[in-house]
Design an enzyme around this catalytic site. Structure first.
Site, mmCIF file in Angstrom:
data_model
loop_
_atom_site.group_PDB
_atom_site.id
_atom_site.type_symbol
_atom_site.label_atom_id
_atom_site.label_comp_id
_atom_site.label_asym_id
_atom_site.label_seq_id
_atom_site.Cartn_x
_atom_site.Cartn_y
_atom_site.Cartn_z
ATOM 1 N N LYS A 37 3.934 -4.916 0.131
ATOM 2 C CA LYS A 37 3.504 -3.687 0.784
ATOM 3 C C LYS A 37 2.891 -4.009 2.146
ATOM 4 O O LYS A 37 2.308 -5.076 2.340
ATOM 5 C CB LYS A 37 2.498 -2.977 -0.126
ATOM 6 C CG LYS A 37 2.139 -1.556 0.253
ATOM 7 C CD LYS A 37 1.240 -0.945 -0.821
ATOM 8 C CE LYS A 37 0.794 0.450 -0.489
ATOM 9 N NZ LYS A 37 -0.045 1.050 -1.569
ATOM 10 N N SER A 112 1.106 5.618 -2.754
ATOM 11 C CA SER A 112 1.393 5.158 -1.401
ATOM 12 C C SER A 112 2.324 3.934 -1.353
ATOM 13 O O SER A 112 2.779 3.543 -0.281
ATOM 14 C CB SER A 112 0.077 4.790 -0.701
ATOM 15 O OG SER A 112 -0.585 3.740 -1.402
ATOM 16 N N SER A 136 -0.954 4.697 -7.221
ATOM 17 C CA SER A 136 0.021 4.450 -6.164
ATOM 18 C C SER A 136 1.097 3.434 -6.486
ATOM 19 O O SER A 136 2.049 3.283 -5.725
ATOM 20 C CB SER A 136 -0.704 4.010 -4.886
ATOM 21 O OG SER A 136 -1.630 4.983 -4.481
#
Length: 638
Positions: A37, A112, A136
């Site tokens: 990420k 996210s 997330s």
């Protein structure tokens, strides 16, 4: 350019690609490809948090998680887009634009960790790293038919990971195969001295053949149509396989408070974490005549609308007028939610909940007024309590995946043994041979208890001992199974702090030391019994200098220590359950006397009201003895 590579790029999920290397590192993950990420530090690639503010930031070092994976043979393919700095739950808030759902571009992938999930789902990598502050990792996994794992808080170091809300943030893993989740977690679950919350954890979970599977009545009732049928189907399958299925109820008021509690805490912590985004020390600087103008211009240009909205709420919640009524109150509600969840998780092996109340929503529906309730946000409970939580694929609805989630309690352990530490357990059910000092056993300090003690010491600006040392204090009493107590009699972990009361009194805190608790003596009409569950439970004993002049001052001091313990999440400080107890030493002297009189100790008082009553009674008793010229001996009164 291959059609598959074009497919990957068209998702808008890749922010950068790692340079090609022919280096091969042997290890259990050898040859497995992963994306990280965009909020993970990578030595050769930008780490922007998917924000324009850090558009050109290359950290030059790897996050702990990236370094661990590389060391065992995994190959970093690149970085994955995310909602800006993690503040978003849909995958539509990256500065580079929305991440597309590879199964249906008209729907959100969830966020996210949207890029990480999309790249795993489309087959661009074997697994991906994400972060999970509310859901997330696990919600995108549910939307895209993946396994999404968030381990217990502190199990994977967050060193080198940009934060959202540190008290809620977890590093997580996404993959199509559970075996890959397991292998990667084994590599990642290591103690890291750079992360204060890093803990040692058992990597292997040995499942019983017959499990106790719990579910929430409220969640089940709120699921609509096909989703309710599928959930019921899963529970019936579990029963048919011989597992025990248990229905639990959760206070509906607490469930309705999940989202506002999360918002108050996470937005406040995010606002604090990113106070350094000014454009002065680092980041994309815009022009201005002074610091304030530079910061304002830099933030205006560099931050997106969603993160600005959340920062405004976080600023409001932590302002001097709202800190107690919003932020502190939210932390108190969080504690209530966690306590209720722990009660449930202590009675089952897993709690099954839906990651979402439907399949992935259409992008066009995001601007509509939300009508869903707590069913869509139940996974917040695992972040509030730091519980291990795994989303797994279960069914297909209208051509799209819909998963389920299993949450498990990380049990707290005693000070020097691996025995579980849980209030209200069956009499003498939580005992280890170390607690009883069996021959050949060796006590091992609870690292988390040490960290919490240090956290307390820092809050009161105390000196922290660089060397952890313990002593044995010998005395013989039925509640002490070892015949001695392991304590820090000589070298306390924290020294010399202070706390100021409302009347200006500076309370000098001489020391705070770690030790183990004794067993609990119970009296009843049947006689005396001993519950050894409490034997060995970690205690932090806080000792002040003799500076109080009234019961009112003592009561205020206890309230402040209690509030501090709750705020720092060191203890729930429930005096009625024994989580916090008070000993008071009282000495009186006639006016003008240079020395105080004989000291009397009042032991194990379990409420602030009782402390006040006990002090006032003892003052009257000693005053009367002094006035009558009576001599009394030093004693301990219980």
């Amino acid at each position: 350019m291959s059609s598959r590579y074009e497919q990957y790029l068209n998702l808008n999920a890749i922010t950068s690609l790692a340079p090609y290397t022919n280096e091969v590192i042997e290890g259990p993950l050898q040859g497995l490809v992963f994306f990280a990420k965009e909020n993970f530090f990578t030595r050769e690639l930008p780490a922007t948090g998917s924000s324009l503010f850090l558009a050109n930031f290359i950290p030059g070092i790897d996050a702990f998680a990236v370094s661990q994976l590389r060391a065992v043979g995994a190959v970093l393919a690149g970085k994955a887009a995310m909602d800006e700095f993690g503040l978003g739950g849909t995958g539509t808030f990256a500065a580079t634009g929305p991440v597309l759902n590879p199964l249906d571009p008209k729907r959100i992938p969830g966020g996210s960790s949207s890029g990480s999930a999309a790249l795993v789902a489309v087959g661009a990598c074997d697994f991906a790293l994400g972060t999970d502050t509310g859901d997330s990792v696990r919600k995108p996994a549910g939307y895209l038919g993946l396994f999404g794992f968030k381990p217990s808080y502190g199990a994977i170091s967050r060193a080198g990971v940009m934060p959202f809300a540190p008290s809620l943030d977890h590093v997580g893993i996404l993959a199509k195969q559970l075996s890959i989740i397991k292998k990667s977690f084994h590599a990642l679950a290591e103690i890291d001295s750079r992360d204060f919350t890093s803990i040692k954890i058992e990597r292997e979970v040995v499942l019983k053949k017959k499990l106790k599977i719990g579910y929430l009545q409220e969640t089940f009732k709120e699921l609509k149509g096909e989703y309710n049928r599928l959930f019921k189907e899963f529970l019936n399958q579990a029963r048919n396989q011989g597992h025990e299925v248990i229905e639990f109820t959760f206070d509906r008021a607490l469930l309705n408070a999940l989202v506002p509690t999360y918002q108050a805490i996470s937005y406040s912590e995010a606002f604090s974490c990113y106070a350094n985004l000014t454009g002065v020390a680092f980041g994309e600087r815009k022009s201005g005549n002074n610091f304030e103008q530079i910061a304002l211009a830099s933030r205006t240009a560099g931050l997106g609308p969603e993160i600005k909205r959340r920062f405004v709420i976080g600023s409001y919640a932590t302002s001097i007028n709202n800190l107690q009524s919003i932020y502190v109150k939210a932390k108190q509600v969080r504690r209530l939610i966690v306590e209720k969840a722990e009660q449930i998780l202590n009675k089952c092996d897993f709690l099954i909940i839906p990651p979402a109340d439907s399949i992935a929503p259409l992008i066009g529906d995001l601007n509509k007024v939300a009508t869903h309730d707590f069913t869509d946000d139940s996974m917040l409970i695992a972040n509030f309590g730091g519980f291990a939580s795994l989303t797994f694929p279960y069914a297909i609805v209208d051509g799209m995946p819909w998963g389920l989630n299993a949450t498990k309690l990380l049990t707290s352990t005693k000070m020097f043994s691996p025995a579980q530490n849980a209030y209200g357990a069956k009499l003498n059910s939580l005992i280890h041979r170390i607690d009883l000092a069996y021959p050949g056993t060796l006590p091992q300090p609870n690292a988390q208890a040490v960290r919490l003690a240090i956290r307390f010491g820092h809050a009161l600006k105390m000196q922290i001992d660089n060397l952890l040392r313990f002593d044995r204090k010998h005395y013989f009493y039925p509640d002490l199974p070892k015949g001695y107590q392991i304590t820090q009699q000589t070298y306390p972990i924290c020294r010399d702090g202070e706390l100021i009361l409302s009347d200006g009194l500076i309370v000098k805190i001489e020391r705070a030391h770690l030790e183990e608790d004794t067993a609990k003596l119970n009296t009843s009409t049947n006689g005396l019994s001993i519950d050894y569950n409490r034997a060995g439970v970690p205690l932090l004993e806080i000792v002040t200098a003799p500076c109080f002049n009234s019961s009112k001052q003592v009561a205020e001091y206890i309230k402040k220590i209690k509030m501090l313990a709750e705020f720092l999440e060191i203890s729930d400080a429930k005096m009625e359950e024994g989580s916090m107890r008070c000993d008071v030493n009282i000495s009186l002297a006639e006016p003008g006397a240079e020395q105080l009189g004989t000291r009397v100790e009042l032991k194990n008082i379990n409420s602030i009201a009782n402390v006040t009553k006990a002090i006032e009674y003892e003052i009257k008793r000693q005053t009367k003895s002094i006035e009558n010229k009576e001599v009394f001996e030093m004693e301990t009164r219980r």
